[in-house]
Scaffold this active site. Structure first.
Site, PDB file in Angstrom:
ATOM      1  N   GLU A   1       0.831  -1.216   0.000  1.00 35.50           N
ATOM      2  CA  GLU A   1       0.000   0.000   0.000  1.00 35.50           C
ATOM      3  C   GLU A   1       0.864   1.264   0.000  1.00 35.50           C
ATOM      4  O   GLU A   1       0.484   2.283  -0.587  1.00 35.50           O
ATOM      5  CB  GLU A   1      -0.956   0.006   1.193  1.00 35.50           C
ATOM      6  CG  GLU A   1      -1.849  -1.234   1.329  1.00 35.50           C
ATOM      7  CD  GLU A   1      -2.698  -1.541   0.115  1.00 35.50           C
ATOM      8  OE1 GLU A   1      -2.897  -0.647  -0.731  1.00 35.50           O
ATOM      9  OE2 GLU A   1      -3.152  -2.701  -0.023  1.00 35.50           O
TER      10      GLU A   1
ATOM     11  N   GLU B   1      -1.411  -2.056  -9.718  1.00 37.30           N
ATOM     12  CA  GLU B   1      -1.420  -3.264  -8.898  1.00 37.30           C
ATOM     13  C   GLU B   1      -0.265  -4.212  -9.195  1.00 37.30           C
ATOM     14  O   GLU B   1       0.284  -4.827  -8.286  1.00 37.30           O
ATOM     15  CB  GLU B   1      -2.761  -3.986  -9.031  1.00 37.30           C
ATOM     16  CG  GLU B   1      -3.949  -3.165  -8.517  1.00 37.30           C
ATOM     17  CD  GLU B   1      -3.809  -2.767  -7.047  1.00 37.30           C
ATOM     18  OE1 GLU B   1      -2.882  -3.264  -6.374  1.00 37.30           O
ATOM     19  OE2 GLU B   1      -4.616  -1.946  -6.581  1.00 37.30           O
TER      20      GLU B   1
HETATM   21 ZN   LIG Z   1      -2.828  -2.641  -4.467  1.00 36.93          ZN
END
Ligand SMILES: [Zn+2]
Length: 861
Positions: free
Chosen positions: A327, A349
């Protein structure tokens, strides 16, 4: 966002959305996307939230300043589930508002046309606070002082429109100022630090936060509750961990790691973290998506942030680090530089999942996270081999499709391709390219070629060509090895979990950066494109295991490599086992090759390699019908295969052993209990009853006791889960119960997961786990609930239900899941159904074709 998938023997902590195909009709051009017409371009939001937590409702006031590019008679923005009570433009009341619920939009008709140029739109509105974990939601939990309720937002990808009317598209960045009215005895958090707090009547206070830089709406955060905070200054930034009252001891580890990471990332990215503070906030439960990278206010499921020195295991320590680092990487990849549209989600991502490994290897090399990342590559390849796969860069048209883009292809294949490219260009040059990209695009939006052209410029290698090959076309390359004149011949094809599905698919090629290592020679790099001849005897193809491909050897060569297993690198050992099992499942090669490789692992091989071997045996075991004689024979054979390493690792920890050895010991113990080792079960029961031993021992004992529970033990554990006021402890016990072997108890667990006793947000993970333990019993228990509303956010429920069905080998389940899809999921969002159908068919083929070969191997060894 962080998919729930974790590294280690248990591949699924909670859920990961299955790979799913893009709808056939969609084209990746901007004009078919459901985007807003450009009537006003927002520059700044001034938002005032007035939640009423008790009555689950909130009021809001928002003022948007922005520019109309041309004269307009209407303003179109996103708003979903909100009631717009009063709307003015430049102080003049609007003529009317039409809501378009399906598109999540509001059309504001203006009383008189607005000229091109600056305007000020003001809206007073109200809406519901939900009890799910998306939008603005309430999360309740038990505390020693009684029931507590927190409020928080979770908005990716398209849920900001449920909290404030706005332009809810990643490319439409604007500055934001938040004001929130909260109970005076609670704490409130936003993306930015609080700038002013004033008392209000009625036991409330008003907190006004500083103005943010330009940001995308999905990164907005507001939260309030009975929180505490610990913090420290790092490179001029106030880094804080926020947690429910009483959890201070569990927050220390995250603070130390977040502090080290912020300094590390400031160096790696070359652009310092731009906000004055960074809070990492623990939810008192689990949230959809696992954890969310809101800029300056990251929101974590409790297990992703809190590390209890008394009760957490080594695996959980590493997991906390990985999710914290994931994160935090998004604070640059995603928050500072954002993909222009959801079709490039992998830029967010894939990178965060790659960076979590990179950061762990830099700060904790002893964990060997780069080696553990083989699990990420494997997850990506398995998903990409399904008939229902899609390219990394996929068209995204609707809000539902944006949510479904958060899948294993985006995360795991994305991270695999990035790992391969970093290895190809070299770590230093790769980092230099990333720095150039950050500098050039800070506070703006990008597409993937913006990044890869910077990397190519410093690398001097055809990076864009390789990247395009792996992101524009779906599928896993299969490199076939054949004996040649003076070495071997390599030929590219495509690997599929169902090879018959490739009939009629045009041949594909990829530019694959590939290491080949002839015996007793240094590995050589080639850029394979179609075919190549490699000189030398019995070479290892894909040495180092970082090329995104599977390798199929002819039998003699596979046998020769198995003989050399003990002298190969740890990554090569893992890779050979993984490829062998995947090729065996799908009929490309005998499935028993996986056992041939595994059986030649020396007991002193890397613990990470043995963790994979244990997981593989468990995986094979799960394919056998419950209670079948073949399963009993397999389990006896599996115990034999684990005997030497079990003896080598021992039952008790040794001083100064690596953390991964403790994880392996727990994993071996759990597997041995599963495979019927009576002493392993008895020892677990002793340790559980006495509540003794290390945290790892107590946890493994809990899992084994739950797994082998009879009804009385199940009830006793359930009573314990209900009694505890620690939501993490509650979650641990339920999670262990979800692994129960007994099908009737599994069905009870499903009922419990759908009821009020489990911790907030726990239902999806529990259903997935029960589905793995007892696919058909879990389905039978879940089925009667499908007609009603499940206590899971709607789109997530589609993925959870498909995931439970996907573990079955029963053809009836295909009809069941297709009927569920037809009744509940819009046609352009049925991608999880296709994926589940593929898995059920594969399970059937494995049972029919692969297991007999495994049985023969077990009988003859
Ligand atoms: Zn992520």
């Amino acid at each position: 966002m962080q998919l729930f998938r974790v590294l280690g023997a248990c591949a699924l902590l909670g859920f990961a959305s299955p790979a799913v195909a893009a709808p056939k009709a969609a084209k990746p051009s901007a004009d078919v996307r459901q985007v807003l017409p450009v009537t006003l371009v927002p520059a700044h939001y001034d938002l005032h939230l007035m939640p009423d937590a008790e009555h689950l409702t909130f009021k809001g006031e928002i003022t948007v300043t922005g520019d109309a590019p041309k004269p307009t008679t209407r303003i179109v923005l996103n708003a979903k589930g909100l009631t717009l009570d009063a709307v003015t433009l430049d102080g003049v009341k609007a003529a009317g508002v039409t809501l378009e619920p399906k598109l999540g939009r509001a059309v504001i008709r203006l009383a008189k046309p607005a000229a091109a140029g600056p305007h000020r739109l003001a809206i007073a509105y109200h809406g519901p606070i939900t009890t799910g974990t998306l939008g603005l939601f309430a999360m309740d939990y038990d505390s020693p002082a009684g029931k507590r309720r927190t409020l928080a937002t979770n908005l990716e990808p398209t849920f900001a429109r449920q909290v404030f009317p706005g332009w809810d598209e990643p490319a439409l960045k604007a500055t934001m100022t938040l004001t929130a009215d909260v109970p005076a005895d609670q704490q409130a958090y936003g993306n930015m630090p609080a700038a002013a707090t004033t008392p209000l009547p009625g036991g409330l206070k008003r907190v006004r936060f500083a103005q943010s830089p330009r940001m995308s709406t999905y990164l907005f955060f507001f939260g309030s509750g009975d929180y505490e905070r610990i913090h420290q200054q790092v490179d001029g930034v106030d880094v804080g961990i926020v947690f429910k009252r009483g959890d201070m001891a569990k927050a220390q580890y995250a603070l130390s790691q977040a502090s080290a990471l912020l300094h590390y990332y400031n160096g790696y990215f070359g652009v310092p973290y731009p906000l004055p503070k960074l809070d990492l906030i623990a939810a008192p439960g689990q949230i959809e998506g696992g954890s969310m990278e809101n800029w300056g206010a990251i929101f974590y499921s409790q297990d992703h942030l809190l590390f209890d020195p008394k009760a957490s295991t080594e695996r959980e320590r590493q997991e906390v680090f990985l999710v914290v680092s994931h994160e935090m990487a998004h604070q640059w990849f995603g928050d500072l530089v954002t993909m222009a549209w959801w079709d490039n989600l992998w830029l967010n991502e894939g990178f965060a999942r790659w960076m979590q490994t990179h950061a762990a290897d830099a700060l904790h090399p002893e964990w060997k996270t780069g080696l553990q990342a083989a699990n990420i590559f494997e997850d990506g390849k398995r998903t990409d081999a399904q008939t229902a796969t899609h390219p990394v860069l996929q068209p995204v048209v609707t809000a539902e499709q944006a949510l479904q883009a958060f899948d294993s292809i985006t995360y795991d294949k994305g991270a695999s391709v990035i790992t391969m490219l970093e290895d190809y260009v070299g770590a230093d040059r790769f980092r230099d390219g990333v720095r150039r990209y950050m500098k050039a695009h800070a506070f703006h939006n990008t597409v993937d070629s913006d990044l890869w052209s910077e990397v190519q410029a410093v690398a001097g290698k055809p990076v864009l060509q390789v990247e395009r090959d792996f992101t524009r076309q779906a599928g896993v390359p299969l490199i076939k090895v054949a004996a040649g004149k003076d070495g071997v011949e390599l030929t590219e094809g495509r690997f599929a979990e169902d090879p018959a599905s490739l009939k009629g698919v045009p041949p594909q090629t990829w530019h694959i950066p590939l290491m080949v290592a002839a015996r007793r020679a240094a590995p050589q790099r080639i850029l394979l494109a179609g075919s190549a001849a490699v000189p030398g005897g019995a070479p290892l193809i894909n040495a180092g295991g970082l090329a995104y491909a599977r390798v199929a050897y002819p039998p003699a060569l596979a046998g020769a490599l198995a003989e050399r297993m003990g002298e190969l690198s740890a990554m090569d050992q893992i890779n050979l086992m993984n490829d062998a099992w995947a090729l065996g499942e799908s009929g490309y090669a005998p499935a028993s090759n996986a056992l041939a490789f595994l059986s030649r692992l020396p007991p002193e091989a890397e613990p990470v390699v043995w963790l994979r071997a244990v997981a593989l045996l468990t995986d094979i075991d799960s394919n056998y019908p419950t209670g079948s004689p073949a399963r009993a024979a397999f389990r006896a054979g599996a115990l034999k295969l684990l005997d030497r390493v079990s003896g080598y690792v021992g039952a008790a920890p040794r001083p100064d052993e690596a953390g991964n050895v403790a994880s392996l010991r727990a994993s071996l113990w759990t597997a041995r209990a599963r495979f019927g080792d009576a002493e392993a079960v008895a020892r677990a029961r002793r340790i559980f009853a006495a509540n003794e031993g290390s945290a790892a021992d107590r946890r493994a004992a809990l899992v084994i006791v739950a797994q082998t529970a009879d009804a009385a033990t199940f009830d006793a554990l359930l009573a314990r889960a209900k009694a505890t006021q620690d939501p993490q402890e509650k979650a641990r016990i339920f999670s262990a119960l979800a692994r129960v072997d007994d099908p009737a108890l599994s069905a009870r667990l499903v009922e419990l997961a759908l009821g009020p006793d489990v911790p907030a947000g726990a239902a999806p993970g529990l259903l997935f786990t029960a589905g793995i333990a007892n696919p058909d019993a879990a389905w039978a228990a879940l089925k009667p609930h499908l007609a009603g509303k499940l206590p899971i956010d709607e789109e997530e429920a589609w993925i959870v239900v498909s995931g439970v069905a996907a573990n079955s080998a029963d053809p009836q389940r295909i009809a069941d899941i297709e009927a569920y899809g037809a009744a509940h999921i819009p046609p352009d969002a049925r991608r999880p159904i296709e994926s589940a159908v593929g898995s059920i068919k594969l399970n059937g083929r494995v049972r029919r074709d692969a297991l007999p070969d495994i049985d023969r191997w077990i009988a003859s060894h």
